[in-house]
Design a protein around this motif. Structure first.
Motif, short mmCIF file in Angstrom:
data_model
loop_
_atom_site.label_atom_id
_atom_site.label_comp_id
_atom_site.label_asym_id
_atom_site.label_seq_id
_atom_site.Cartn_x
_atom_site.Cartn_y
_atom_site.Cartn_z
N GLU A 1 0.84 -1.20 0.00
CA GLU A 1 0.00 0.00 0.00
C GLU A 1 0.87 1.25 0.00
OE1 GLU A 1 -2.97 2.83 0.13
OE2 GLU A 1 -2.94 0.76 -0.60
N TYR A 2 1.95 1.24 0.77
CA TYR A 2 2.86 2.39 0.78
C TYR A 2 3.48 2.60 -0.60
CZ TYR A 2 7.03 5.18 1.61
OH TYR A 2 8.01 6.14 1.51
N VAL A 3 3.94 1.52 -1.23
CA VAL A 3 4.56 1.63 -2.54
C VAL A 3 3.54 2.04 -3.59
CG1 VAL A 3 5.76 0.35 -4.36
CG2 VAL A 3 6.40 0.03 -1.96
N ARG A 4 2.31 1.55 -3.46
CA ARG A 4 1.26 1.98 -4.41
C ARG A 4 1.14 3.50 -4.43
NH1 ARG A 4 -2.89 4.48 -4.39
NH2 ARG A 4 -2.86 4.66 -2.12
N GLY A 5 1.05 4.08 -3.25
CA GLY A 5 0.94 5.53 -3.19
C GLY A 5 2.17 6.24 -3.71
N ALA A 6 3.35 5.66 -3.43
CA ALA A 6 4.60 6.27 -3.90
C ALA A 6 4.71 6.23 -5.42
CB ALA A 6 5.79 5.55 -3.26
N ILE A 7 4.25 5.13 -6.03
CA ILE A 7 4.26 5.04 -7.49
C ILE A 7 3.26 6.02 -8.09
CG2 ILE A 7 3.66 3.56 -9.45
CD1 ILE A 7 4.78 1.20 -7.83
N GLU A 8 2.08 6.09 -7.53
CA GLU A 8 1.06 7.00 -8.05
C GLU A 8 1.54 8.44 -8.03
OE1 GLU A 8 -3.72 7.92 -7.44
OE2 GLU A 8 -2.58 6.97 -5.82
N ALA A 9 2.36 8.77 -7.01
CA ALA A 9 2.84 10.14 -6.85
C ALA A 9 4.23 10.36 -7.45
CB ALA A 9 2.86 10.51 -5.37
N GLY A 10 4.78 9.36 -8.14
CA GLY A 10 6.11 9.50 -8.73
C GLY A 10 6.19 10.71 -9.64
N PHE A 11 7.37 11.32 -9.68
CA PHE A 11 7.47 12.61 -10.38
C PHE A 11 8.65 12.62 -11.35
CE2 PHE A 11 9.40 12.77 -6.18
CZ PHE A 11 10.70 13.18 -6.44
N PRO A 12 8.59 13.48 -12.39
CA PRO A 12 9.70 13.57 -13.34
C PRO A 12 10.91 14.22 -12.69
CG PRO A 12 8.04 15.23 -13.82
CD PRO A 12 7.46 14.36 -12.76
N LEU A 13 12.09 13.73 -13.05
CA LEU A 13 13.33 14.26 -12.51
C LEU A 13 14.41 13.98 -13.54
CD1 LEU A 13 14.07 15.58 -9.72
CD2 LEU A 13 15.04 13.37 -9.10
N GLY A 14 15.06 15.00 -14.05
CA GLY A 14 16.05 14.79 -15.09
C GLY A 14 15.38 14.47 -16.42
N VAL B 1 13.87 8.42 -16.34
CA VAL B 1 12.87 7.86 -15.43
C VAL B 1 13.01 8.50 -14.06
CG1 VAL B 1 12.03 5.76 -14.33
CG2 VAL B 1 12.87 5.68 -16.69
N GLY B 2 11.96 9.16 -13.60
CA GLY B 2 11.96 9.79 -12.29
C GLY B 2 11.66 8.79 -11.18
N PRO B 3 11.80 9.23 -9.92
CA PRO B 3 11.62 8.33 -8.79
C PRO B 3 10.19 8.27 -8.30
CG PRO B 3 12.37 10.43 -7.98
CD PRO B 3 12.30 10.56 -9.49
N VAL B 4 9.90 7.25 -7.52
CA VAL B 4 8.65 7.25 -6.76
C VAL B 4 8.78 8.30 -5.66
CG1 VAL B 4 8.27 4.81 -7.24
CG2 VAL B 4 9.44 5.47 -5.12
N ASP B 5 7.65 8.71 -5.11
CA ASP B 5 7.63 9.77 -4.10
C ASP B 5 7.53 9.16 -2.70
OD1 ASP B 5 7.31 11.96 -2.50
OD2 ASP B 5 5.60 12.80 -3.58
N HIS B 6 8.65 9.11 -1.99
CA HIS B 6 8.66 8.49 -0.67
C HIS B 6 7.90 9.31 0.37
CE1 HIS B 6 12.18 6.78 -2.76
NE2 HIS B 6 11.76 5.67 -2.18
N GLY B 7 7.72 10.60 0.11
CA GLY B 7 7.02 11.44 1.07
C GLY B 7 5.57 11.71 0.71
N TRP B 8 4.95 10.82 -0.07
CA TRP B 8 3.60 11.11 -0.57
C TRP B 8 2.58 11.27 0.53
CZ3 TRP B 8 -0.55 7.64 0.05
CH2 TRP B 8 -0.23 6.34 0.48
N ARG B 9 2.71 10.55 1.62
CA ARG B 9 1.73 10.67 2.69
C ARG B 9 1.82 12.02 3.38
NH1 ARG B 9 2.33 4.58 5.25
NH2 ARG B 9 0.74 3.60 3.95
N GLU B 10 3.03 12.47 3.66
CA GLU B 10 3.20 13.76 4.31
C GLU B 10 2.74 14.88 3.40
OE1 GLU B 10 3.98 14.53 7.43
OE2 GLU B 10 3.82 12.37 7.72
N ARG B 11 3.02 14.78 2.11
CA ARG B 11 2.56 15.82 1.19
C ARG B 11 1.05 15.82 1.11
NH1 ARG B 11 7.75 16.23 -0.59
NH2 ARG B 11 8.20 14.12 -1.27
N GLY B 12 0.44 14.63 1.19
CA GLY B 12 -1.02 14.57 1.19
C GLY B 12 -1.62 15.24 2.42
N ARG B 13 -0.98 15.04 3.58
CA ARG B 13 -1.47 15.68 4.80
C ARG B 13 -1.32 17.19 4.74
NH1 ARG B 13 1.74 11.41 7.34
NH2 ARG B 13 0.36 9.66 7.85
#
Length: 283
Positions: free
Chosen positions: A253-266, A269-281
């Motif tokens: 479930e954590y990785v699902r959210g991180a993939i959904e929130a993954g962002f472009p970088l460079g 292929v950009g990374p998944v977003d490890h801080g997606w929960r905090e950004r959502g809050r």
């Protein structure tokens, strides 16, 4: 109640998880992804670097393995003073490094859960597990694993089993378990035609029971670091007191959210977003 102005007593340390892996200079995978995941999930992350890579969104441009004595010294410095309650392994690269790590893990309390992510190839196709290291991982590291988390390419490298469908994932799990891990999580994201499916399926098995985990497949191409993140999340949830099937579900479930929130970088292929929960809050 403390008197006004009196120092507060220190709060207890959070659970401690050690990652043994390579460094990703781009910050999307490896040690960097592991520590971000552990912070996000409320555990104290510690690290043993096995290699340094020059890496960005386009690929791995160079890799330098640390000597065995450096790996051993990092591990002993952490374990002998701070202690560890769970371990996650990632990029081990060479037979010498894999053997050193296997020896170090053999000295831990057998109750300490170990998550082995048998990293073999980077997201961009660069080989990260070389030659004789495969046999060391197979014969010496997997028997120490509480859970191994191979993708289908890693299953093929370690067991020779090539998976074409979900039924084949059962055969893959049996083959992986034959090398000694207590549980195996076979990740099905690389199934033929998987990109065109609405969901991705992973199989967890200990040889007696099996659990299927299904999640929506997102069109987001920015998925760098998913394997590292999943293994680190799993180790974190294990040390937080969950049993293996529950810990896998929470990690997924954590990785699902991180993939959904993954962002472009460079430019790649950009990374998944490890801080997606905090950004959502925050919003």
């Amino acid at each position: 109640m403390s008197a006004p102005g009196a120092p507060r007593p220190p709060r207890p340390a959070p659970p401690r998880v050690l990652t043994v892996a390579g460094s990703d200079s781009g910050g999307g995978a490896g040690i960097q992804a592991d520590l971000k995941t552990m912070l996000a999930l409320g555990v104290h992350g510690m690290s043993v670097l096995t290699a340094v890579t020059a890496q960005n969104s386009l690929g791995v441009h160079g890799a330098w393995e640390l000597p065995a004595e450096a790996v051993r010294a990092q591990f002993r410095a952490v374990v002998d003073d701070i202690g560890v309650q769970a371990v996650k392994t990632g990029m081990l690269s060479s037979a010498a490094t894999a053997a050193t790590v296997a020896d170090l893990l053999a000295g831990l309390d057998p109750r300490v859960p170990v998550v082995v992510d048998p990293v073999a190839v980077s997201k961009h196709g660069n080989a990260l597990l070389l030659g004789e290291a495969v046999e060391v991982v197979r014969s010496r590291l997997l028997p120490r694993a509480t859970v191994a988390t191979p993708n289908l390419d890693e299953v093929a490298l370690l067991t020779g089993v090539r998976v074409a469908d979900e039924e084949g994932m059962r055969a893959a799990a049996r083959a992986m378990l034959g090398h000694g891990s207590r549980w195996v999580l076979v990740k099905g994201g690389h199934l033929p035609g998987a990109r065109h499916r609405a969901e991705a399926a992973d199989l967890l098995s200990d040889g007696r029971e099996e659990h299927w985990y299904r999640a929506p497949r997102y069109a987001n191409p920015h998925t760098h670091g998913t394997g590292c993140t999943l293994a680190s999340a799993l180790a974190s949830y294990l040390v937080l007191g969950h049993d293996v099937p529950a810990a896998v579900g929470l990690a997924k479930e954590y990785v699902r959210g991180a993939i959904e929130a993954g962002f472009p970088l460079g430019a790649g292929v950009g990374p998944v977003d490890h801080g997606w929960r905090e950004r959502g809050r925050a919003h």
